[in-house]
Design an enzyme around this catalytic site. Structure first.
Site: not given
Length: 751
Positions: A134-135
């Site tokens: 996600e990051d």
């Protein structure tokens, strides 16, 4: 992800770490609780900034994770953890949390929480990587290539959970997909819960309103999920952190109560613990006796329930043994040598809770009136009680011998605890996402469960307040549409009957394929399984829903609508007011055409009084081979009764002399039967057909007005052979809707 979280050392409006810090300070350290000290995240951050260790060597930053992991899994392969940390650290390098710490400290802390709970290596590997997709630039394909499909699946599941808004405005379909992913592998939710716990621990620098919003979401959704997955260690700490944020005044008052108790010179629980150790030592039962201080929310609840708290109210004793049998041995010794509080005893070993929890609960009273609660369990039970599904291991690994021998299929599958199995079933049946979401929230709001027993010895776990409707759908699924009634503890009960813990429930199922649920059932359905199944059926059958709750069709239609040719001319087959069975008489009745019917033959009875007339009593309708006796009545007639007839005792009490009677050779007889049933269309026709097919002739029939969906039929029947009576009664009981058939037996008149 927790980009907004802050270091717990940083000052903030609320210090959520206080419950843990205070518990550590007020409890006598070594004796009260074995706990791992909180890891210094700043030190972990500095270790992470130094970069990965040399190839093949474990980085210092994950040494605490390795230590906790090896405590539960001494032979674990640590290479996947090393590679996962290297990838996570390099991917998150340069990212910082709001507190100024390197972001890698967050996945490290989450992984440490899971390692201390006993999670296996694959879960810890996915936990280290849970924010990378996600990051960072890491992709799921990269995760699959380096760590395998299993880790990729877990990372993907947690990534999807990060996108879910758990608030009141949450998108139901998104939440539904999240639970589906969780249900396929509960380790996804385990990682999410550990992620939320670390975020709650480090919530101090956020604005008060944002703290409150996150705390409410945690309280309403994630804490109930932790409870149902059996992860008590996470659940209790989350409860305390939420309590500190949402109820700061009550929290402060509770903190003062705990501090005041810790300052007392005497320690009631320690004294009781010493006494318990002495009792078990004398009995030669190896056991470990610990004191478990109550967490803040628990102390608050006890204070509200009991008022002023005493020393024994601030904790409970935990007795750990090696074998299941030792649990009951400990219980017996405590109840023999100490003063038990019997009302506090509960056996969750014989009947485990829905979330895998097993333990014996009891309490003992001291001479000063204080009551100490005692939990008795094995070490394995304790591990499951604290860590729930986290402690169940790798669901993809071959089952252990213990799991293979498990009798309960739900509990044998580590990925599918009972509640989650049911959740997956009814989420698929929900007619729309909004229904699923609303029923899920209702289910999560239930914090107590009862256990009811089936006649075959099986059990059903239901929420407190559940009814027979809920039990039917829990046992039969959508086949419960055909349920026509129930017996609770052997007694007939309506489907709206509220069940209690320990009840035995026998569900009475109809055989009619056209059976349908009643709309009224929705008023009595409390479980999602029941409500969704009923709503789904009603949505696909707009004109249906009369079920068994409608008074129409109680079986009072003319018998001619059935297929019983001999019953079509029975004069009393039409509905009639209730009247005594004796009024049916032993005399012949008239047919539909008013022509006199031939007098039927009866079973021969031989008397000890020659020449006297004989009459079979209509109150009990004796038939061969019943044990019988006789009494003389007016006109010199001898009436013959079954010896257990109430009228026999009545006449004996009045001084009437018995006359010896016995059966002759003729087998033909007349008998009165009472059929009790639930009302439904065509019931009377089906009953008369069943009677005719058994070769019996209906002399008269009475149908009483329905009461609470129940109908009572009384039939006087002529049988060609008394030996056919048991088969006739079985055939009548087999008619759908009929729950009992018995010989007529009327009360004797009052003296």
């Amino acid at each position: 992800m927790s980009a907004e979280a802050t270091n717990p050392a940083t000052a903030g409006p609320v210090a959520p770490t206080a419950p843990q810090a205070l518990t550590a300070s007020v409890a006598p350290a070594a004796a009260r609780r074995k706990s791992r000290p909180r890891i210094d995240l700043r030190r972990l951050g500095r270790a992470a900034l130094l970069g990965p260790a040399a190839r093949g060597k474990l980085p210092d930053a994950i040494s605490h994770v390795v230590e906790a992991h090896r405590a539960h899994h001494p032979d674990a392969d640590l290479e996947p953890l090393r590679r996962a940390y290297v990838l996570a650290e390099s991917s998150h390098r340069g990212q910082m949390r709001k507190s100024g710490e390197p972001y890698i400290t967050h996945p490290l802390a989450v992984t440490l929480i899971l390692a201390e709970l006993g999670a296996e290596t694959t879960t810890l590997t996915a936990s280290l990587l849970h924010d990378t997709v996600e990051d960072t630039e890491v992709t799921l394909d990269q995760v699959r290539e380096q760590f395998g499909e299993e880790v990729r699946y877990l990372v993907d599941g947690v990534t999807k959970l990060e996108k879910v808004d758990y608030g009141a405005a949450a998108e139901p379909e998104t939440f539904r997909k999240m639970l589906v992913a969780t249900g396929n592998d509960v380790r996804v939710m385990s990682i999410k819960l550990a992620d939320r716990l670390h975020n709650m621990r480090t919530l101090g620098v956020m604005r008060p309103e944002k703290q409150a919003r996150i705390a409410k979401v945690t309280r309403d959704v994630l804490i109930p999920l932790a409870e149902r997955l059996g992860v008590q260690a996470l659940k209790t700490e989350l409860e305390d952190l939420v309590f500190a944020i949402l109820h700061p005044e009550e929290y402060e008052h509770t903190r003062e109560l705990i501090a005041a108790n810790a300052a007392r010179p005497d320690d009631t629980l320690a004294e009781v613990a010493d006494e318990v150790r002495g009792v078990l030592r004398e009995a030669d039962i190896p056991a470990e006796v610990l004191i478990r201080p109550r967490h803040f929310v628990s102390v608050h609840r006890v204070a509200r329930k009991r008022g002023e708290l005493r020393g024994a109210d601030f904790g409970r004793l935990l007795v750990l043994v090696n074998e299941d049998a030792d649990c009951y041995a400990v219980l017996g010794e405590l109840h023999t040598c100490m003063t038990p509080v019997v009302s506090e005893f509960k056996d969750f070993i014989a009947v485990p809770k829905f979330n895998l929890y097993q333990s014996l609960h009891t309490a003992v009273a001291r001479a000063d009136g204080q009551v100490a609660e005692v939990l008795i369990r094995t070490h394995q039970m304790h591990k499951a009680a604290e860590a729930g599904v986290v402690a169940l291991g790798n669901p993809y690994a071959p089952p252990s011998e213990e799991q293979s021998q498990a009798a309960d299929g739900e509990r044998a599958d580590p990925t599918r605890p009972g509640w989650l199995s049911r959740l997956l079933d009814w989420q698929q049946a929900a007619p729309d996402p909004d229904t699923f979401w609303s029923t899920l929230r209702e289910d999560l709001a239930q914090d107590r469960e009862i256990t009811v027993f089936r006649p075959d010895g099986g059990t059903l776990g239901l929420p407190e307040g559940a009814t027979c409707v809920d039990a039917a759908y829990a046992q039969y699924g959508e086949d419960a549409h055909a349920c026509i009634g129930a017996r609770v503890n052997g007694r007939l009960a309506t489907l709206s009957t509220v069940l209690r813990d320990g009840d035995t429930v026998q569900l009475l199922m109809g055989q009619d394929p056209a059976s349908e649920p009643s709309r009224e059932w929705l008023e009595h359905a409390h479980t999602p399984a029941a409500r969704i199944a009923i709503q789904r059926w009603l949505a696909t059958h707009p004109g249906g829903g009369t079920g068994t709750a409608e008074p129409a069709g109680t079986g009072a239609e003319p018998a001619a609508t059935g297929a019983a040719p001999r019953a079509a001319s029975v004069p009393d087959a039409e509905p009639a007011p209730a009247r005594p069975a004796a009024a049916a008489g032993a005399s012949a009745t008239r047919g539909a055409d008013s022509a006199p019917a031939p007098r039927p033959r009866r079973a021969d009875v031989l008397l000890d009084r020659p020449g006297a007339a004989v009459r079979l009593a209509g109150c009990c309708t004796p038939v061969p081979p019943d044990e019988i006796t006789g009494f003389a009545v007016r006109g010199g007639v001898v009436t013959v009764h079954r010896v257990e007839c109430a009228a026999v005792a009545h006449m004996k009490n009045r001084g009437r002399a018995e006359i010896g009677v016995r059966w002759g050779d003729t087998a033909e007889c007349r008998v009165t039967l009472v059929a009790e049933s639930f009302g439904r269309p065509h019931l009377l026709a089906d009953l008369t057909e069943a009677i005719a097919l058994e070769g019996a002739e209906i002399v008269s029939a009475t149908v009483e007005p329905p009461s609470q969906q129940r109908v009572r039929h009384t039939y006087t029947l002529q049988l060609p052979d008394a030996a056919h009576l048991p088969a006739l009664m079985r055939a009548m009981r087999d008619v759908p809707g009929v729950y009992d058939v018995s010989r007529a037996q009327h009360q004797a008149p009052a003296s």
